[in-house]
Scaffold this motif. Structure first.
Motif, short mmCIF file in Angstrom:
data_model
loop_
_atom_site.label_atom_id
_atom_site.label_comp_id
_atom_site.label_asym_id
_atom_site.label_seq_id
_atom_site.Cartn_x
_atom_site.Cartn_y
_atom_site.Cartn_z
N ARG A 15 -8.31 5.02 -3.93
CA ARG A 15 -7.61 4.83 -5.20
C ARG A 15 -6.60 3.68 -5.12
NH1 ARG A 15 -4.98 10.11 -6.93
NH2 ARG A 15 -5.04 10.69 -4.74
N VAL A 16 -5.97 3.57 -3.96
CA VAL A 16 -5.03 2.46 -3.77
C VAL A 16 -5.79 1.13 -3.79
CG1 VAL A 16 -3.47 1.36 -2.12
CG2 VAL A 16 -3.33 3.83 -2.51
N ASP A 17 -6.92 1.07 -3.10
CA ASP A 17 -7.72 -0.15 -3.10
C ASP A 17 -8.17 -0.52 -4.51
OD1 ASP A 17 -7.49 -0.47 -0.37
OD2 ASP A 17 -9.39 0.54 0.09
N ASP A 18 -8.60 0.49 -5.27
CA ASP A 18 -9.06 0.23 -6.64
C ASP A 18 -7.92 -0.33 -7.49
OD1 ASP A 18 -11.57 1.12 -6.01
OD2 ASP A 18 -11.30 3.13 -6.87
N ALA A 19 -6.71 0.24 -7.33
CA ALA A 19 -5.57 -0.23 -8.13
C ALA A 19 -5.19 -1.65 -7.76
CB ALA A 19 -4.38 0.71 -7.92
N ILE A 20 -5.20 -1.97 -6.46
CA ILE A 20 -4.87 -3.34 -6.02
C ILE A 20 -5.87 -4.33 -6.59
CG2 ILE A 20 -4.83 -4.86 -4.00
CD1 ILE A 20 -3.63 -2.52 -2.42
N GLU A 21 -7.15 -3.96 -6.55
CA GLU A 21 -8.19 -4.87 -7.06
C GLU A 21 -8.10 -5.02 -8.57
OE1 GLU A 21 -13.09 -5.34 -7.03
OE2 GLU A 21 -12.11 -3.65 -5.98
N ARG A 22 -7.87 -3.92 -9.26
CA ARG A 22 -7.84 -3.97 -10.72
C ARG A 22 -6.69 -4.82 -11.24
NH1 ARG A 22 -8.43 1.30 -14.71
NH2 ARG A 22 -8.66 0.11 -16.67
N LEU A 23 -5.57 -4.79 -10.54
CA LEU A 23 -4.41 -5.55 -10.99
C LEU A 23 -4.31 -6.92 -10.31
CD1 LEU A 23 -3.58 -2.57 -11.88
CD2 LEU A 23 -1.27 -3.46 -11.84
N ASP B 162 -1.25 -9.66 -5.23
CA ASP B 162 -1.16 -10.51 -4.04
C ASP B 162 -0.67 -9.66 -2.88
OD1 ASP B 162 -0.60 -12.34 -2.06
OD2 ASP B 162 0.49 -13.73 -3.35
N THR B 163 -1.53 -9.42 -1.91
CA THR B 163 -1.18 -8.56 -0.78
C THR B 163 -0.92 -9.34 0.50
OG1 THR B 163 -3.52 -8.23 -0.26
CG2 THR B 163 -2.48 -6.60 -1.69
N ARG B 164 -0.65 -10.64 0.39
CA ARG B 164 -0.39 -11.42 1.60
C ARG B 164 0.87 -10.91 2.31
NH1 ARG B 164 0.27 -17.30 -0.57
NH2 ARG B 164 1.32 -16.06 -2.18
N ALA B 165 1.85 -10.45 1.55
CA ALA B 165 3.09 -9.95 2.15
C ALA B 165 3.01 -8.43 2.28
CB ALA B 165 4.30 -10.35 1.31
N GLN B 166 1.98 -7.95 3.01
CA GLN B 166 1.72 -6.52 3.10
C GLN B 166 2.92 -5.75 3.65
OE1 GLN B 166 -0.76 -4.48 2.42
NE2 GLN B 166 -2.53 -5.73 2.00
N ARG B 167 3.71 -6.36 4.49
CA ARG B 167 4.71 -5.59 5.22
C ARG B 167 5.88 -5.16 4.35
NH1 ARG B 167 5.70 -9.16 10.46
NH2 ARG B 167 7.19 -7.50 10.92
N VAL C 201 4.24 -1.47 -9.42
CA VAL C 201 4.75 -0.29 -10.12
C VAL C 201 3.66 0.34 -10.98
CG1 VAL C 201 6.45 0.55 -11.78
CG2 VAL C 201 7.10 -1.22 -10.16
N ILE C 202 2.93 -0.50 -11.71
CA ILE C 202 1.85 0.01 -12.57
C ILE C 202 0.71 0.56 -11.72
CG2 ILE C 202 0.15 -0.62 -14.32
CD1 ILE C 202 2.13 -2.72 -15.34
N ALA C 203 0.41 -0.12 -10.61
CA ALA C 203 -0.68 0.32 -9.74
C ALA C 203 -0.42 1.70 -9.17
CB ALA C 203 -0.88 -0.69 -8.60
N ARG C 204 0.85 2.02 -8.91
CA ARG C 204 1.19 3.35 -8.40
C ARG C 204 0.70 4.43 -9.36
NH1 ARG C 204 7.23 3.96 -7.33
NH2 ARG C 204 6.64 3.29 -5.25
N TRP C 205 0.92 4.22 -10.66
CA TRP C 205 0.51 5.23 -11.63
C TRP C 205 -0.99 5.19 -11.86
CZ3 TRP C 205 4.02 8.32 -11.03
CH2 TRP C 205 5.37 8.01 -11.13
N LEU C 206 -1.61 4.03 -11.71
CA LEU C 206 -3.06 3.97 -11.79
C LEU C 206 -3.68 4.82 -10.69
CD1 LEU C 206 -4.06 0.24 -12.52
CD2 LEU C 206 -4.32 2.23 -14.00
N ALA C 207 -3.14 4.71 -9.48
CA ALA C 207 -3.67 5.46 -8.35
C ALA C 207 -3.40 6.95 -8.50
CB ALA C 207 -3.08 4.95 -7.04
N ARG D 19 0.83 -1.20 0.00
CA ARG D 19 0.00 0.00 0.00
C ARG D 19 0.87 1.27 0.00
NH1 ARG D 19 -5.22 -0.57 0.71
NH2 ARG D 19 -5.36 1.62 1.34
N SER D 20 1.96 1.25 0.77
CA SER D 20 2.83 2.42 0.80
C SER D 20 3.46 2.67 -0.57
CB SER D 20 3.93 2.24 1.85
OG SER D 20 3.39 2.23 3.15
N ASN D 21 3.87 1.61 -1.25
CA ASN D 21 4.48 1.76 -2.56
C ASN D 21 3.50 2.32 -3.57
OD1 ASN D 21 7.37 0.68 -3.34
ND2 ASN D 21 6.71 -0.45 -1.53
N ILE D 22 2.25 1.89 -3.49
CA ILE D 22 1.25 2.38 -4.44
C ILE D 22 0.83 3.80 -4.08
CG2 ILE D 22 -1.09 2.04 -5.34
CD1 ILE D 22 -0.68 -0.96 -4.87
N GLY D 23 0.69 4.07 -2.80
CA GLY D 23 0.16 5.35 -2.36
C GLY D 23 1.17 6.46 -2.25
#
Length: 496
Positions: free
Chosen positions: A373-381, A384-389, A403-409, A349-353
């Motif tokens: 927006r971060v949630d939408d990017a994670i869902e759209r792509l 795998d967020t199991r390793a959230q940390r 990387v792509i999700a960052r620009w989507l957000a 989430r930090s990397n995307i946001g």
């Protein structure tokens, strides 16, 4: 080529027995069995996230497995660090170069205690006889760094070579050097464990293959005994495995020009390059290694300034002094080296946001509208967020999605994608290509370079062929063939 007739009774050089690895609640590897015999090249296959890199790191001594045993030449061992594996004859060339960027090649060799005189003949073998060893590693192209890592590994004369996606960064001629060394190692009665997503390489080079899926070994087979679809079915199970099919697409001729280059030049790398990309269009760049494609993307993304020519976005000049200026104008880059676009120790989430060029005051927290927006990017792509940390615990495919999700957000108008599917499995490639098509259909302009030419017609509308820093051909993607692109990419029919 295979030595299966006399290896059944021999003791494997390297074994994994029910090896598992967990990071707290995240299970990266459930239970993997693998046996690499003398005199064979053994493929390790699986989709991104199947556990391949985790198993390689356990076999290399990067970390001990949570459960199971590692057996070398019949002896059960506990590898606490990579030097333990090296002492046992196991040498690994990892997916990311294991070299310190701000040291020279010679300093890197000295740092790891490798005798430079032993590395020299192997540098010659891999085609780097003229390498300047006083160069800083950060000044050396990625493909050469992979070969330097290989030469360093060979200098120790290991029993088993573990090669993790080494050919993903290499052009065809340099990949042939690697294949020759693999064959030489097999002919000496030693072994190679070879990880690649290029199934043609597996069928050409490998005697056996072990397939991982969902952290478990699910098959051990002769890769030449069936078709590529047999390997894909073993890797993906019942999942849909078709790559993105090209469908007829129409593009309004009066749609806005999103990005334009006019007479763009940069030293001897890029020479008088001109083209346009319209909103809703995906334009492919086809080129052999070292023909100026990397410099072209540097210029367009604001990482370098052109020596001549201009760049326009939506009809207005873009005179970027840095990538920040390009991002502000809606031009963003997805690099092939995922680590260049990530904060590896931070969460998904930090990397995307936290976009790369966001002001420092926002780096420690999200703006009020960013969580959605971060949630939408994670869902759209489908990340795998199991390793959230920590994002560095994700597979390569999921890292590229981040990387792509960052620009989507964040939002963009033009997306520059430089070999975004390098080292990524077929299923994730399909997802990324479908996403690029969706983004274009929503009005984005996309410039895509890929080192795998057959993929260009699957997703692109037009193809620009680059040779010696110049655009030498333009083709409609529907009519482009690998033969026609390769012919132009070799400069055939191009006047001097």
């Amino acid at each position: 080529m295979s030595n299966d007739h006399d290896t059944e009774a021999t003791i494997p050089l390297l074994e994994a027995r029910s090896v598992a690895k967990s990071y707290g609640p995240v299970v990266a590897l459930r239970s993997a069995d693998l046996a690499v015999r003398p005199g064979e090249i053994h493929a390790l296959l699986g989709a991104n996230g199947a556990g391949k890199s985790t198993l390689v790191k356990a076999l290399s001594g990067v970390f001990p497995p949570t459960a199971g045993e590692i057996v070398i030449a019949g002896d059960t061992v506990r590898l606490r660090k990579p030097s333990d594996a090296l002492a046992r004859g196991i040498a690994t060339v990892f997916q990311d170069p294991a070299l310190v960027p701000d040291l020279t090649v010679s300093q890197n060799l000295a740092l790891t205690g490798v005798d430079e005189s032993l590395v020299t003949p192997w540098l010659e073998q891999v085609g780097l006889a003229g390498l300047q060893r006083d160069l800083l590693v950060r000044e050396i192209p990625l493909e050469q760094l992979r070969l330097i890592d290989l030469a360093r590994a060979l200098a120790g004369d290991p029993q088993v070579l573990l090669l993790d996606e080494i050919t993903a960064a290499l052009p065809a001629d340099q990949a042939e050097h690697v294949f020759g060394i693999m064959q030489h190692w097999r002919d000496r009665g030693r072994a190679v464990l070879f990880i690649t997503h290029r199934l043609a390489e597996v069928r050409r080079m490998c005697d056996r293959a072990t397939v991982l899926r969902d952290g478990r070994d699910v098959a051990s087979l002769d890769p030449r005994a069936g078709s590529e679809s047999t390997l894909i079915e073993a890797m993906l199970g019942d999942e849909v495995v078709a790559t993105a099919d090209r469908t007829e697409r129409s593009l309004a001729l009066d749609s806005q020009v999103a990005l334009e280059a006019r007479g763009l030049s940069s030293g001897d790398k890029v020479n008088d390059v001109s083209f346009q990309i319209r909103a809703g269009e995906i334009v492919g760049i086809a080129a052999l290694e070292g023909q100026g494609q990397e410099r072209l993307f540097d210029l367009l993304s604001g990482d370098r300034r052109p020596s001549d020519g201009e760049i326009f976005t939506e009809g207005k000049p873009l005179r970027a002094l840095s990538p920040y200026d390009a991002v502000q104008r809606g031009v963003v880059l997805v690099p092939s080296d995922r680590l260049l676009g990530l904060l590896p120790q931070q969460s998904v989430r930090s990397n995307i946001g936290l976009p790369l060029y966001r002001r420092a005051r926002t780096w420690l927290g999200l703006d009020s509208d960013e969580p959605a927006r971060v949630d939408d990017a994670i869902e759209r792509l489908d990340i795998d967020t199991r390793a959230q940390r920590q994002v560095n615990r994700l597979s390569g495919g999921n890292q590229q999605k981040v990387v792509i999700a960052r620009w989507l957000a964040t939002g963009f108008r033009t997306l520059l994608c430089f070999d975004p599917t390098r080292g990524i499995d077929l299923q994730t490639k399909r997802q990324l290509y479908e996403l690029l098509r969706e983004l274009a259909d929503d009005g984005a302009a996309i410039l895509l370079y890929t080192s795998e030419l057959p993929e260009i017609p699957l997703v692109c509308d037009r193809v620009l062929v680059l040779y010696d820093g110049k655009i030498v051909a333009e083709q409609d993607a529907a009519d482009a063939t690998e033969e026609s692109m390769l012919s132009a990419a070799h400069g055939l029919g191009v006047s001097a």
